[in-house]
Design a protein around this motif. Structure first.
Motif, PDB file in Angstrom:
ATOM      1  N   LYS A 135      16.742  -3.012  71.803  1.00 21.47           N
ATOM      2  CA  LYS A 135      15.685  -3.235  70.781  1.00 21.47           C
ATOM      3  C   LYS A 135      14.920  -4.546  70.966  1.00 21.47           C
ATOM      4  O   LYS A 135      14.229  -5.018  70.036  1.00 21.47           O
ATOM      5  CB  LYS A 135      16.284  -3.216  69.371  1.00 21.47           C
ATOM      6  N   GLU A 136      15.050  -5.139  72.197  1.00 20.07           N
ATOM      7  CA  GLU A 136      14.274  -6.369  72.453  1.00 20.07           C
ATOM      8  C   GLU A 136      12.781  -6.022  72.489  1.00 20.07           C
ATOM      9  O   GLU A 136      12.369  -5.046  73.124  1.00 20.07           O
ATOM     10  CB  GLU A 136      14.705  -6.972  73.794  1.00 20.07           C
ATOM     11  N   VAL A 137      11.974  -6.861  71.790  1.00 21.24           N
ATOM     12  CA  VAL A 137      10.524  -6.619  71.683  1.00 21.24           C
ATOM     13  C   VAL A 137       9.808  -7.460  72.746  1.00 21.24           C
ATOM     14  O   VAL A 137      10.117  -8.644  72.942  1.00 21.24           O
ATOM     15  CB  VAL A 137      10.012  -6.971  70.276  1.00 21.24           C
ATOM     16  N   PHE A 138       8.858  -6.791  73.420  1.00 22.98           N
ATOM     17  CA  PHE A 138       8.089  -7.485  74.467  1.00 22.98           C
ATOM     18  C   PHE A 138       6.671  -7.770  73.950  1.00 22.98           C
ATOM     19  O   PHE A 138       6.121  -6.992  73.170  1.00 22.98           O
ATOM     20  CB  PHE A 138       8.017  -6.617  75.730  1.00 22.98           C
ATOM     21  N   ASP A 139       6.138  -8.903  74.426  1.00 22.23           N
ATOM     22  CA  ASP A 139       4.787  -9.295  73.991  1.00 22.23           C
ATOM     23  C   ASP A 139       3.758  -8.320  74.511  1.00 22.23           C
ATOM     24  O   ASP A 139       2.754  -8.031  73.838  1.00 22.23           O
ATOM     25  CB  ASP A 139       4.445 -10.714  74.490  1.00 22.23           C
ATOM     26  N   ARG A 140       3.967  -7.859  75.684  1.00 24.53           N
ATOM     27  CA  ARG A 140       3.042  -6.904  76.245  1.00 24.53           C
ATOM     28  C   ARG A 140       3.821  -5.811  76.955  1.00 24.53           C
ATOM     29  O   ARG A 140       5.006  -5.940  77.231  1.00 24.53           O
ATOM     30  CB  ARG A 140       2.059  -7.588  77.216  1.00 24.53           C
ATOM     31  N   PRO A 199      12.178  -5.831  81.606  1.00 25.19           N
ATOM     32  CA  PRO A 199      12.572  -7.251  81.590  1.00 25.19           C
ATOM     33  C   PRO A 199      13.944  -7.522  80.974  1.00 25.19           C
ATOM     34  O   PRO A 199      14.626  -8.462  81.401  1.00 25.19           O
ATOM     35  CB  PRO A 199      11.457  -7.895  80.773  1.00 25.19           C
ATOM     36  N   CYS A 200      14.408  -6.729  80.029  1.00 23.94           N
ATOM     37  CA  CYS A 200      15.728  -6.983  79.422  1.00 23.94           C
ATOM     38  C   CYS A 200      16.866  -6.580  80.338  1.00 23.94           C
ATOM     39  O   CYS A 200      18.038  -6.867  80.062  1.00 23.94           O
ATOM     40  CB  CYS A 200      15.844  -6.285  78.074  1.00 23.94           C
ATOM     41  N   GLY A 201      16.553  -5.902  81.448  1.00 29.08           N
ATOM     42  CA  GLY A 201      17.561  -5.540  82.441  1.00 29.08           C
ATOM     43  C   GLY A 201      18.052  -4.109  82.351  1.00 29.08           C
ATOM     44  O   GLY A 201      18.837  -3.673  83.188  1.00 29.08           O
ATOM     45  N   HIS A 202      17.602  -3.333  81.354  1.00 25.65           N
ATOM     46  CA  HIS A 202      18.058  -1.947  81.244  1.00 25.65           C
ATOM     47  C   HIS A 202      17.209  -1.027  82.098  1.00 25.65           C
ATOM     48  O   HIS A 202      16.028  -1.292  82.324  1.00 25.65           O
ATOM     49  CB  HIS A 202      18.032  -1.485  79.785  1.00 25.65           C
ATOM     50  N   ASN A 203      17.827   0.087  82.560  1.00 27.22           N
ATOM     51  CA  ASN A 203      17.179   1.013  83.484  1.00 27.22           C
ATOM     52  C   ASN A 203      16.911   2.344  82.797  1.00 27.22           C
ATOM     53  O   ASN A 203      17.732   2.843  82.014  1.00 27.22           O
ATOM     54  CB  ASN A 203      18.064   1.251  84.702  1.00 27.22           C
ATOM     55  N   PHE A 204      15.766   2.950  83.162  1.00 24.35           N
ATOM     56  CA  PHE A 204      15.365   4.244  82.610  1.00 24.35           C
ATOM     57  C   PHE A 204      14.601   5.014  83.675  1.00 24.35           C
ATOM     58  O   PHE A 204      14.118   4.432  84.653  1.00 24.35           O
ATOM     59  CB  PHE A 204      14.461   4.066  81.377  1.00 24.35           C
ATOM     60  N   CYS A 205      14.515   6.361  83.482  1.00 27.68           N
ATOM     61  CA  CYS A 205      13.614   7.134  84.335  1.00 27.68           C
ATOM     62  C   CYS A 205      12.195   6.639  84.059  1.00 27.68           C
ATOM     63  O   CYS A 205      11.831   6.330  82.901  1.00 27.68           O
ATOM     64  CB  CYS A 205      13.701   8.626  84.005  1.00 27.68           C
ATOM     65  N   ASP A 213       6.791   7.482  78.530  1.00 28.99           N
ATOM     66  CA  ASP A 213       6.566   8.286  77.321  1.00 28.99           C
ATOM     67  C   ASP A 213       7.017   7.531  76.082  1.00 28.99           C
ATOM     68  O   ASP A 213       6.400   7.624  75.006  1.00 28.99           O
ATOM     69  CB  ASP A 213       7.317   9.615  77.412  1.00 28.99           C
ATOM     70  N   HIS A 214       8.120   6.762  76.210  1.00 33.40           N
ATOM     71  CA  HIS A 214       8.612   6.002  75.074  1.00 33.40           C
ATOM     72  C   HIS A 214       7.593   4.956  74.636  1.00 33.40           C
ATOM     73  O   HIS A 214       7.304   4.816  73.431  1.00 33.40           O
ATOM     74  CB  HIS A 214       9.940   5.321  75.458  1.00 33.40           C
ATOM     75  N   PHE A 215       7.063   4.202  75.588  1.00 35.26           N
ATOM     76  CA  PHE A 215       6.068   3.177  75.238  1.00 35.26           C
ATOM     77  C   PHE A 215       4.779   3.800  74.723  1.00 35.26           C
ATOM     78  O   PHE A 215       4.044   3.176  73.931  1.00 35.26           O
ATOM     79  CB  PHE A 215       5.766   2.287  76.458  1.00 35.26           C
ATOM     80  N   ASN A 216       4.474   5.038  75.148  1.00 34.84           N
ATOM     81  CA  ASN A 216       3.241   5.696  74.703  1.00 34.84           C
ATOM     82  C   ASN A 216       3.320   6.126  73.234  1.00 34.84           C
ATOM     83  O   ASN A 216       2.295   6.199  72.550  1.00 34.84           O
ATOM     84  CB  ASN A 216       2.940   6.924  75.558  1.00 34.84           C
ATOM     85  N   VAL A 217       4.497   6.408  72.773  1.00 34.91           N
ATOM     86  CA  VAL A 217       4.602   6.945  71.414  1.00 34.91           C
ATOM     87  C   VAL A 217       5.066   5.905  70.393  1.00 34.91           C
ATOM     88  O   VAL A 217       4.977   6.137  69.180  1.00 34.91           O
ATOM     89  CB  VAL A 217       5.580   8.150  71.375  1.00 34.91           C
ATOM     90  N   THR A 218       5.583   4.754  70.845  1.00 33.48           N
ATOM     91  CA  THR A 218       6.050   3.748  69.891  1.00 33.48           C
ATOM     92  C   THR A 218       4.991   2.670  69.713  1.00 33.48           C
ATOM     93  O   THR A 218       4.294   2.299  70.663  1.00 33.48           O
ATOM     94  CB  THR A 218       7.351   3.092  70.388  1.00 33.48           C
ATOM     95  N   VAL A 219       4.902   2.137  68.507  1.00 32.76           N
ATOM     96  CA  VAL A 219       3.929   1.089  68.214  1.00 32.76           C
ATOM     97  C   VAL A 219       4.416  -0.225  68.787  1.00 32.76           C
ATOM     98  O   VAL A 219       3.654  -0.962  69.435  1.00 32.76           O
ATOM     99  CB  VAL A 219       3.706   0.967  66.686  1.00 32.76           C
TER     100      VAL A 219
END
Length: 546
Positions: free
Chosen positions: A55-60, A29-35, A41-47
């Motif tokens: 560093k924008e935080v998403f509600d879900r 949603p913030c407009g940045h692109n990733f593999c 994997d990033h969302f799986n390991v970060t709280v």
């Protein structure tokens, strides 16, 4: 039209997590692109559910879907990188001139071997399979070459290991059993060695031809330098000769004008003297005429007869009939021109001879006599510059170079170009000088010094008989006895000339000679003649005439 990927930099197609080109890129949603795998994997390991970049935080947790546009752009960019890598390998191959490994990616290593079965080339690392895998150990490996497929027989798919000398082509073993069965076949390596040797020989011949032409260029350049020097010297000499001739002509003209003036003055004085005499006679004759006229006017006969005997006698007069004044200078001019012609002829001959001697003296060489060629009765000085006839045989060891005749040769030789040397003959009653072929018959006592026998010489005999020893000896008439004789040879021109150095006069020239081998200076001091001819012949240093 340029592709979109060509307008963007590498940073636009790199995932900020894996730092590699996007694989299945997704946009959050913030407009940045990733593999897709990287951000999952990033969302799986970060709280916290936040963007790794801003560093924008998403509600879900965002729902991830592949961005097809960016995916296509990344694929094009990946292909572009691969193409660049391939081009880089070709550039590397072109720069180093080496055969490169066909398996390496990125910067390719140098290939060590090429496989005639796999038709590929391998570096040390990728060659291990051919050394370890049983199936591949039987493959035919050769030193790394470009395009290994060209080493395979297209008909039998076998290595080209033989050479058909009949058809002049490379063949495989199967070819020798079929279409080339009756042909002359040799191993490829054997033909290679033969051709290599042939190429080596041809290359040596080409190199020899190159060297010969380079030497010829140097020779031509040297000839040009000599030609320029000759032109400069001849120009200076010509100016000197013609200047001297002009001065001589001017001198003769001045003398002629003086003679004409003197003759005119003599004529003028003589004429004035004649005129005075005539005027005096006229004066006396006028007086006589006056007396006669006065007497003739007397009318008295007696008086005329009485006066006639007392009449003064006629004054003495000169017969002027044959008197002439000669004003012609034709004889004077004729005599002056004849004298001028004679003077110019003498001066010209003298100056031309002097110029010619100066010209040949430029080719002077330092001649020394060769003791190995000297007759056993000849005595040479320690510096090998003088030779005279002795009274006793020196009993020296026999030498095939030694002359049986009364002569010695110079050490120096000539096989091209020009040379000049001088010999003092002062005080001699006999001698012979010139040049001789290297292959003259040295053990023949009766050999005549003629060109047909390899000698070009002039000589003095009996104290006053000078001769040029041509095939028929030619008596020479010289104005003076030479004290020093110069010998000049022009090999290519076939010319041998002799000069009286002190008189700067040409003694004799052999022309049209055919030289095909080396020539050596030749000196014959003549017999001792009971001490009358004991003076040595002396090789002199050349003093250039100014």
């Amino acid at each position: 039209m340029a592709t979109a990927s060509s307008l963007l930099s590498e940073d636009h197609f790199l995932c900020s997590i894996c730092l590699d080109v996007f694989t299945n890129p997704v946009t959050i949603p913030c407009g940045h692109n990733f593999c897709k795998n990287c951000i999952t994997d990033h969302f799986n390991v970060t709280v916290q559910r936040q963007c790794p970049m801003c560093k924008e935080v998403f509600d879900r947790r965002p729902e991830l879907r592949v961005n097809t546009f960016i995916s296509e752009m990344a694929a094009q960019f990946r292909q572009s990188l691969q193409k660049k890598s391939s081009n880089s390998s070709e550039e590397q191959r072109a720069i180093t001139g080496e055969v490169l490994c066909d398996v390496c990616t990125g910067t390719k290593a140098k290939a060590l071997k090429s496989c005639l079965v796999c038709l590929s080339s391998y570096c040390e690392t990728h060659l291990e399979l051919h050394q370890k895998v049983t199936v591949m150990t039987s493959h035919k490996l050769i030193d790394a070459v470009e395009n290994p497929g060209s080493r395979i027989c297209k008909r039998h798919v076998r290595p080209l290991e033989l050479f058909c000398k009949t058809d002049r082509i490379c063949v495989c073993q199967f070819c020798t059993e079929s279409s080339h069965k009756l042909h002359l076949i040799v191993p490829l390596l054997e033909e290679y060695e033969g051709k290599k040797a042939e190429l080596g020989k041809t290359e040596a011949e080409v190199q020899q031809m190159i060297q010969e032409r380079q030497l010829k260029i140097q020779e031509l350049k040297q000839s040009l330098v000599l030609s320029q020097e000759d032109a400069a010297n001849d120009t200076a000499a010509s100016v000197q000769v013609f200047t001297s001739l002009i001065k001589s002509a001017e001198r003769s003209l001045a003398e002629l004008l003086d003679a004409i003036t003197e003759k005119h003055q003599t004529t003028e004085k003589q004429t004035e003297c004649f005129i005075r005499e005539l005027e005096e006679e006229i004066s006396e004759l006028k007086k006589r005429s006056s007396e006669l006229e006065q007497l003739s006017r007397t009318k008295d006969p007696l008086q005329l007869l009485q006066s006639f005997p007392s009449l003064n006698p006629a004054p003495p007069t000169k017969d002027w009939t044959g008197v002439r004044v000669r004003s012609s200078n034709e004889g004077t001019m004729r005599r002056a021109l004849a004298q001028l012609e004679e003077t110019l002829s003498k001066d010209m001959k003298k100056m031309c001879a002097d110029v010619e001697l100066k010209r040949v003296q430029r080719f002077a060489v330092d001649v020394t006599l060769d003791p190995e060629t000297a007759n056993l009765y000849l005595i040479l000085s320690e510096d090998w510059k003088q030779v005279r006839r002795g009274d006793e045989n020196l009993n020296l060891p026999d030498n095939p170079k030694r002359l049986s005749s009364n002569a010695v040769l110079g050490k120096q030789s000539l096989s091209s170009g020009r040379f000049y040397y001088e010999v003092q003959v002062k005080g001699k009653t006999s001698w012979a000088l010139g040049v001789a072929r290297e292959t003259i018959q040295r053990k023949n006592l009766l050999l005549s010094l003629f060109p047909m026998n390899g000698f070009w010489t002039v000589c003095l005999r009996n104290g006053n008989q000078y001769k040029a020893l041509a095939d028929s000896p030619i008596p020479l008439t010289l104005k003076s006895r030479p004290q020093k004789v110069g010998v000049f040879v022009d090999y290519e021109e076939g010319l041998v000339s002799f000069y009286d150095v002190d008189a700067a006069a040409l003694i004799y020239s052999f022309t049209g000679c055919k030289f095909i081998e080396k020539l050596h200076p030749y000196c014959n001091p003549g017999g001792n003649d009971a001490g009358k001819n004991s003076t040595p012949l002396i090789i002199s240093s050349v003093n250039y005439r100014d």
